[in-house]
Design an enzyme around this catalytic site. Sequence first.
Site, mmCIF file in Angstrom:
data_model
loop_
_atom_site.group_PDB
_atom_site.id
_atom_site.type_symbol
_atom_site.label_atom_id
_atom_site.label_comp_id
_atom_site.label_asym_id
_atom_site.label_seq_id
_atom_site.Cartn_x
_atom_site.Cartn_y
_atom_site.Cartn_z
ATOM 1 N N LYS A 1 -54.345 -12.266 11.620
ATOM 2 C CA LYS A 1 -54.025 -13.426 10.807
ATOM 3 C C LYS A 1 -52.818 -14.125 11.431
ATOM 4 O O LYS A 1 -51.741 -13.543 11.548
ATOM 5 C CB LYS A 1 -53.717 -13.014 9.363
ATOM 6 C CG LYS A 1 -53.319 -14.209 8.500
ATOM 7 C CD LYS A 1 -53.176 -13.847 7.041
ATOM 8 C CE LYS A 1 -52.771 -15.061 6.229
ATOM 9 N NZ LYS A 1 -52.655 -14.765 4.795
ATOM 10 N N LYS B 1 -58.384 -15.013 11.397
ATOM 11 C CA LYS B 1 -58.047 -16.154 10.551
ATOM 12 C C LYS B 1 -56.873 -16.928 11.131
ATOM 13 O O LYS B 1 -55.879 -16.306 11.491
ATOM 14 C CB LYS B 1 -57.680 -15.611 9.166
ATOM 15 C CG LYS B 1 -57.176 -16.642 8.202
ATOM 16 C CD LYS B 1 -56.747 -15.971 6.935
ATOM 17 C CE LYS B 1 -56.132 -17.026 6.046
ATOM 18 N NZ LYS B 1 -55.577 -16.487 4.848
HETATM 19 C C1 PBG Z 1 -52.264 -15.449 1.155
HETATM 20 C C2 PBG Z 1 -53.386 -16.154 1.802
HETATM 21 C C3 PBG Z 1 -53.327 -17.378 2.496
HETATM 22 C C4 PBG Z 1 -54.647 -17.726 2.781
HETATM 23 C C5 PBG Z 1 -55.458 -16.702 2.304
HETATM 24 N N1 PBG Z 1 -54.664 -15.727 1.722
HETATM 25 C C6 PBG Z 1 -52.192 -18.272 2.800
HETATM 26 C C7 PBG Z 1 -51.040 -17.785 3.554
HETATM 27 O O1 PBG Z 1 -51.055 -16.735 4.189
HETATM 28 O O2 PBG Z 1 -50.022 -18.487 3.503
HETATM 29 C C8 PBG Z 1 -55.067 -19.002 3.445
HETATM 30 C C9 PBG Z 1 -56.476 -19.436 3.251
HETATM 31 C C10 PBG Z 1 -56.772 -20.856 3.577
HETATM 32 O O3 PBG Z 1 -55.924 -21.621 4.086
HETATM 33 O O4 PBG Z 1 -57.910 -21.248 3.313
HETATM 34 N N2 PBG Z 1 -51.764 -14.313 1.687
#
Ligand code: PBG
Length: 324
Positions: A194, A247
């Site tokens: 991520k 992601k």
């Molecule tokens: C939270 C989380 C996020 C997303 C999914 N879970 C945001 C972040 O890490 O700030 C983002 C998903 C998206 O942008 O569609 N932990």
Amino acid sequence: MLQRPRRNRKSPAIRALVEETQLIPSQLIQPIFVRQGTAIQEPIKTLPGSFRLSIDKVLAEVETCLKLGISVFDVFPVVAENLKDKQGTYSYHADNFYLDCIAKIKQNFPESCVMTDVALDPYSSDGHDGIYENGKILNDETLPILANMALAQAQAGADIIGPSDMMDGRVGYIRTHLDKHNYQDVSILSYTAKYASAFYGPFRDALDSAPKYGDKKTYQMSYTNAREALREMELDTAEGADMLMVKPALCYLDIIQLLRQNSHLPIVAYNVSGECAMIHFATQAGFLDYERAVCETLLSIKRAGADAIITYFAKDYATWYKQK
Ligand code: PBG
């Protein structure tokens, strides 16, 4: 000319015959934003096509998606500011509407598969995924909270736990905690690679969960790095993850391919909010054909090696797929 590649493109039938990549609705995961209240379907300004839904509306949405062949839902909570604190304790409260929503989806649609989000940010008054103290994220102190959250979600009926927090060691910690409480059958889809991305903006608007101070770069990965994704892959695999996630998806197609080639686990890509918003706003401005842009986008993620895709386009794609 002996070689004429165009012969394999000469008709719809031949093109369909030699299609190397296909994407069917059962390979899609539909994100859902749930909030408190009833009969509420609140638009999200920066994420056209998605809504903050009250539980009754969530159930209607799940029913629609199931009829279209989408069975997996990734549910996220929109938590009121007064329920947030530094430790995100609301995340495992007994009367938590998010847990209630998970339970209701499973009661009404036992055939559905519910995936959850495990991280502090929707519940944190600091807007961080871990406990935030004096400018630092406290990794090890965060783990028990994540484990409590995951257990509460499993108790509510969740099928798949999705740790999105990027704390070190959390997959193993959560796995052990779930197993200790006899939830061996609950899966973990780890947010393995991520990245600290600009493309989460609309999601943070949807949840009102943006960090109040600093950024997420001490826990989310740098977009300069690929080998580091392999390291995270090895750790999550050893810690018992059932599936791995990359992601965002579009700036990271190479990472999807890298993990696909180096792991035996299913690879899930998250086509995130900013990636979805770009297509919506370009369509609204008259620059893109929405359906064609979405199909090309999703198929590119599949072609890169994703086994499944979390995408805000899931319902639209499944609708077109059914009409074909
Ligand atoms: C939270 C989380 C996020 C997303 C999914 N879970 C945001 C972040 O890490 O700030 C983002 C998903 C998206 O942008 O569609 N932990």
